[in-house]
Motif scaffolding. Structure first.
Motif, PDB file in Angstrom:
ATOM      1  N   ASP A   1       0.832  -1.210   0.000  1.00  0.00           N
ATOM      2  CA  ASP A   1       0.000   0.000   0.000  1.00  0.00           C
ATOM      3  C   ASP A   1       0.868   1.263   0.000  1.00  0.00           C
ATOM      4  OD1 ASP A   1      -2.261  -1.597   0.073  1.00  0.00           O
ATOM      5  OD2 ASP A   1      -2.544  -1.398   2.239  1.00  0.00           O
ATOM      6  N   LEU A   2       1.914   1.253   0.799  1.00  0.00           N
ATOM      7  CA  LEU A   2       2.785   2.422   0.874  1.00  0.00           C
ATOM      8  C   LEU A   2       3.504   2.673  -0.439  1.00  0.00           C
ATOM      9  CD1 LEU A   2       4.300   1.742   4.407  1.00  0.00           C
ATOM     10  CD2 LEU A   2       2.881   3.718   3.796  1.00  0.00           C
ATOM     11  N   LEU A   3       3.983   1.609  -1.074  1.00  0.00           N
ATOM     12  CA  LEU A   3       4.655   1.779  -2.363  1.00  0.00           C
ATOM     13  C   LEU A   3       3.665   2.283  -3.409  1.00  0.00           C
ATOM     14  CD1 LEU A   3       6.843  -1.457  -2.374  1.00  0.00           C
ATOM     15  CD2 LEU A   3       7.673   0.899  -2.165  1.00  0.00           C
ATOM     16  N   ALA A   4       2.443   1.764  -3.397  1.00  0.00           N
ATOM     17  CA  ALA A   4       1.439   2.230  -4.352  1.00  0.00           C
ATOM     18  C   ALA A   4       1.135   3.710  -4.174  1.00  0.00           C
ATOM     19  CB  ALA A   4       0.155   1.403  -4.195  1.00  0.00           C
ATOM     20  N   GLU A   5       1.196   4.170  -2.932  1.00  0.00           N
ATOM     21  CA  GLU A   5       0.898   5.582  -2.658  1.00  0.00           C
ATOM     22  C   GLU A   5       2.084   6.494  -2.934  1.00  0.00           C
ATOM     23  OE1 GLU A   5      -0.416   8.475   1.115  1.00  0.00           O
ATOM     24  OE2 GLU A   5      -0.308   6.286   1.374  1.00  0.00           O
ATOM     25  N   HIS A   6       3.279   6.077  -2.506  1.00  0.00           N
ATOM     26  CA  HIS A   6       4.435   6.979  -2.538  1.00  0.00           C
ATOM     27  C   HIS A   6       5.442   6.682  -3.651  1.00  0.00           C
ATOM     28  CE1 HIS A   6       3.316   8.790   1.312  1.00  0.00           C
ATOM     29  NE2 HIS A   6       3.116   7.563   1.778  1.00  0.00           N
ATOM     30  N   LEU A   7       5.534   5.423  -4.071  1.00  0.00           N
ATOM     31  CA  LEU A   7       6.500   5.031  -5.102  1.00  0.00           C
ATOM     32  C   LEU A   7       5.825   4.058  -6.071  1.00  0.00           C
ATOM     33  CD1 LEU A   7       9.572   4.421  -2.748  1.00  0.00           C
ATOM     34  CD2 LEU A   7       9.413   6.216  -4.480  1.00  0.00           C
TER      35      LEU A   7
ATOM     36  N   ASP B   1       5.204   1.268  11.988  1.00  0.00           N
ATOM     37  CA  ASP B   1       5.581   2.684  11.915  1.00  0.00           C
ATOM     38  C   ASP B   1       6.928   2.861  11.228  1.00  0.00           C
ATOM     39  OD1 ASP B   1       6.852   1.399  14.040  1.00  0.00           O
ATOM     40  OD2 ASP B   1       6.857   3.178  15.327  1.00  0.00           O
ATOM     41  N   ARG B   2       7.846   1.918  11.441  1.00  0.00           N
ATOM     42  CA  ARG B   2       9.158   2.034  10.798  1.00  0.00           C
ATOM     43  C   ARG B   2       9.085   1.673   9.316  1.00  0.00           C
ATOM     44  NH1 ARG B   2      10.131   0.727  16.068  1.00  0.00           N
ATOM     45  NH2 ARG B   2       9.953  -1.536  15.786  1.00  0.00           N
ATOM     46  N   VAL B   3       8.239   0.717   8.950  1.00  0.00           N
ATOM     47  CA  VAL B   3       8.021   0.433   7.531  1.00  0.00           C
ATOM     48  C   VAL B   3       7.486   1.674   6.835  1.00  0.00           C
ATOM     49  CG1 VAL B   3       6.699  -0.963   5.885  1.00  0.00           C
ATOM     50  CG2 VAL B   3       7.639  -2.031   7.942  1.00  0.00           C
ATOM     51  N   THR B   4       6.520   2.317   7.470  1.00  0.00           N
ATOM     52  CA  THR B   4       5.916   3.530   6.906  1.00  0.00           C
ATOM     53  C   THR B   4       6.937   4.635   6.767  1.00  0.00           C
ATOM     54  OG1 THR B   4       3.778   2.943   7.888  1.00  0.00           O
ATOM     55  CG2 THR B   4       4.100   5.245   7.234  1.00  0.00           C
ATOM     56  N   GLN B   5       7.713   4.874   7.815  1.00  0.00           N
ATOM     57  CA  GLN B   5       8.700   5.946   7.782  1.00  0.00           C
ATOM     58  C   GLN B   5       9.757   5.695   6.719  1.00  0.00           C
ATOM     59  OE1 GLN B   5       8.422   8.741   9.381  1.00  0.00           O
ATOM     60  NE2 GLN B   5      10.326   9.598   8.554  1.00  0.00           N
ATOM     61  N   ALA B   6      10.179   4.458   6.582  1.00  0.00           N
ATOM     62  CA  ALA B   6      11.207   4.137   5.598  1.00  0.00           C
ATOM     63  C   ALA B   6      10.734   4.461   4.190  1.00  0.00           C
ATOM     64  CB  ALA B   6      11.592   2.666   5.708  1.00  0.00           C
ATOM     65  N   VAL B   7       9.522   4.049   3.836  1.00  0.00           N
ATOM     66  CA  VAL B   7       9.022   4.314   2.485  1.00  0.00           C
ATOM     67  C   VAL B   7       8.850   5.812   2.262  1.00  0.00           C
ATOM     68  CG1 VAL B   7       7.103   3.946   0.887  1.00  0.00           C
ATOM     69  CG2 VAL B   7       7.944   2.053   2.286  1.00  0.00           C
ATOM     70  N   ARG B   8       8.372   6.516   3.255  1.00  0.00           N
ATOM     71  CA  ARG B   8       8.197   7.966   3.106  1.00  0.00           C
ATOM     72  C   ARG B   8       9.540   8.661   2.902  1.00  0.00           C
ATOM     73  NH1 ARG B   8       3.563   8.945   7.813  1.00  0.00           N
ATOM     74  NH2 ARG B   8       1.780   8.317   6.524  1.00  0.00           N
ATOM     75  N   GLN B   9      10.559   8.230   3.646  1.00  0.00           N
ATOM     76  CA  GLN B   9      11.881   8.838   3.471  1.00  0.00           C
ATOM     77  C   GLN B   9      12.470   8.492   2.104  1.00  0.00           C
ATOM     78  OE1 GLN B   9      13.081   8.508   8.219  1.00  0.00           O
ATOM     79  NE2 GLN B   9      14.672   8.179   6.692  1.00  0.00           N
ATOM     80  N   MET B  10      12.239   7.284   1.638  1.00  0.00           N
ATOM     81  CA  MET B  10      12.722   6.912   0.314  1.00  0.00           C
ATOM     82  C   MET B  10      12.070   7.780  -0.762  1.00  0.00           C
ATOM     83  SD  MET B  10      12.624   2.828   1.030  1.00  0.00           S
ATOM     84  CE  MET B  10      12.572   2.332  -0.690  1.00  0.00           C
ATOM     85  N   ALA B  11      10.757   7.960  -0.653  1.00  0.00           N
ATOM     86  CA  ALA B  11      10.052   8.790  -1.633  1.00  0.00           C
ATOM     87  C   ALA B  11      10.529  10.233  -1.575  1.00  0.00           C
ATOM     88  CB  ALA B  11       8.545   8.708  -1.387  1.00  0.00           C
TER      89      ALA B  11
END
Length: 407
Positions: free
Chosen positions: A311-317, A379-389
């Motif tokens: 879901d995070l990748l679909a949203e941010h990357l 929360d760390r999975v979420t933060q990691a993807v957001r920082q990558m994006a």
């Protein structure tokens, strides 16, 4: 019995992946948390951010209290693993022929020394676990890269390529199943086809099944040695509790022979078994006999994180390739469309403060990829993807790809 308990967070939720805060994890001494500065979020090496299962922790505390810190013997570990395999995979391997080794990679090295000779060719499906490429040449064996096929539906075993590589004079096949880094779980029909090819060309199969307990719903692990085929009877499997219960630093694994491979393992030096850690044996035996409730809680958390990452990748990357793994807690991510080079992990480390495992370390087919470990808090999975994006914001659009337009 000395009592101990796993850490439980303040909200009372006992899920293993949510047990620790970032600050608590940063106090750990393992390589995951010491390789990079504190401002880097580590999502790279195959360690989990969990407490020990309570029965394992209790057994280790007991051992410390009684000063049980001597040399290791296999003890009840083979019987414990046989029982676990019967419950989990529907197959009970013979404990009598199993041999204790320090870890799976060390076991692979020693088994290959027994069943192949100097200069022999060993086939490996790429992308592949990086230590394979380090150790095979070091013991005088030649790694043969046999790439998995990458299709629109994800990776699959390329049996035609495997046959070509076997026919070219391979002595052994190092089968990683479940596969690291792709998370692929080979089906029984595929494994039977592998066994037929191995039998036809006289190739010995050495199976790395370290991630076998970590298979998600919808897939099924089939132990290679359980197949009704001559090549399976001649195979040797390496198994361990280390990945599923986060015990890698305690050092214990088992070499499990097929029905006709007991004689090969009899040649394993006693010094190899004595190099295992007693705490590893104690912890692994408890894991295989009393650790399944904890494992069920872990798999529930990993299942949620696997979906969250998608879901995070679909949203941010959204242009990043992600095939949810069938097993493991490792995601093999395809960043090639972004145009950030052969080593996207280097980009995200420098510009995003997120440490991934570099794709090129898994062989040439890993260029443009990186491995992401989601065995941590959501929360760390979420933060990691957001920082990558965020690290990609403002970069010029990749030539011809339009990749960043979707960010």
């Amino acid at each position: 019995m000395t009592q101990t308990s796993a850490h439980v967070p303040d909200d009372g939720h006992a899920g293993p992946l949510s047990a620790y805060s970032l600050k608590e994890l940063q106090e750990r001494h393992s390589v995951k948390w010491r390789e990079y500065p504190p401002d880097v979020l580590p999502m790279w090496v195959a360690e989990m951010d969990t407490p020990l299962a309570e029965p394992i922790a209790a057994a280790l505390v007991e051992a410390v209290v009684r000063g049980d810190t001597g040399y290791a013997v296999a003890g009840g570990l083979p019987e414990a693993y046989a029982g676990f395999a019967e419950r989990r995979f529907g197959r009970r391997p013979d404990p009598a022929g199993m041999r204790l080794v320090p870890d799976v990679m060390g076991g692979i090295v020693e088994v290959l020394r027994l069943v192949t000779g100097p200069g022999d060719r060993v086939v490996v499906n790429t992308p592949a676990y990086p230590p394979y490429f380090y150790w095979l040449p070091r013991i005088g064996r030649e790694p043969v890269h046999s790439p998995l096929a990458l299709t629109p539906d994800g990776y699959r075993l390329d049996l035609d390529a495997l046959e070509r590589d076997f026919a070219a004079g391979a002595a052994a096949y190092l089968l990683c199943n479940p596969h690291n880094p792709t998370g692929l779980v080979f089906g029984e029909d595929e494994l039977l086809a592998v066994a037929e090819l191995a039998g036809r060309y006289g190739v010995r199969v050495v199976a790395d099944e370290i991630h076998a307990p970590l298979v998600f719903d919808g897939a099924r692990h089939v132990p290679f040695e359980s197949l009704d085929a001559p090549a399976a009877a001649r195979s040797i499997t390496l198994a361990s509790a280390s990945k599923a219960w986060n015990l890698a630093g305690l050092k214990a694994a088992l070499a499990v022979p097929g029905a006709e491979a007991h004689g090969d393992l009899a040649g394993l030096s006693m010094e190899i078994s004595e190099s295992a850690g007693l705490f590893g044996v104690i912890a692994s035996q408890v894991a295989f006999t009393a650790g399944e409730p904890w494992l069920a809680d872990l798999m529930a958390g990993l299942t949620a994180n696997r979906a969250l990452l998608g879901d995070l990748l679909a949203e941010h990357l959204p242009v990043v390739g992600y095939q949810p793994p069938q097993a493991t807690y490792l995601a093999w991510l395809d960043f090639r469309v972004l145009g950030i080079g052969d080593d996207p992990a280097g980009w995200f480390l420098r510009r995003g403060g997120v440490a991934l495992f570099p794709g090129p370390r898994f062989g040439p087919t890993g260029c443009g990829f990186a491995r992401f470990n989601f065995a941590t808090g959501a929360d760390r999975v979420t933060q990691a993807v957001r920082q990558m994006a965020a690290s990609l914001t403002g970069r010029p659009r990749a030539s011809g790809a339009g990749a960043l337009d979707a960010l």
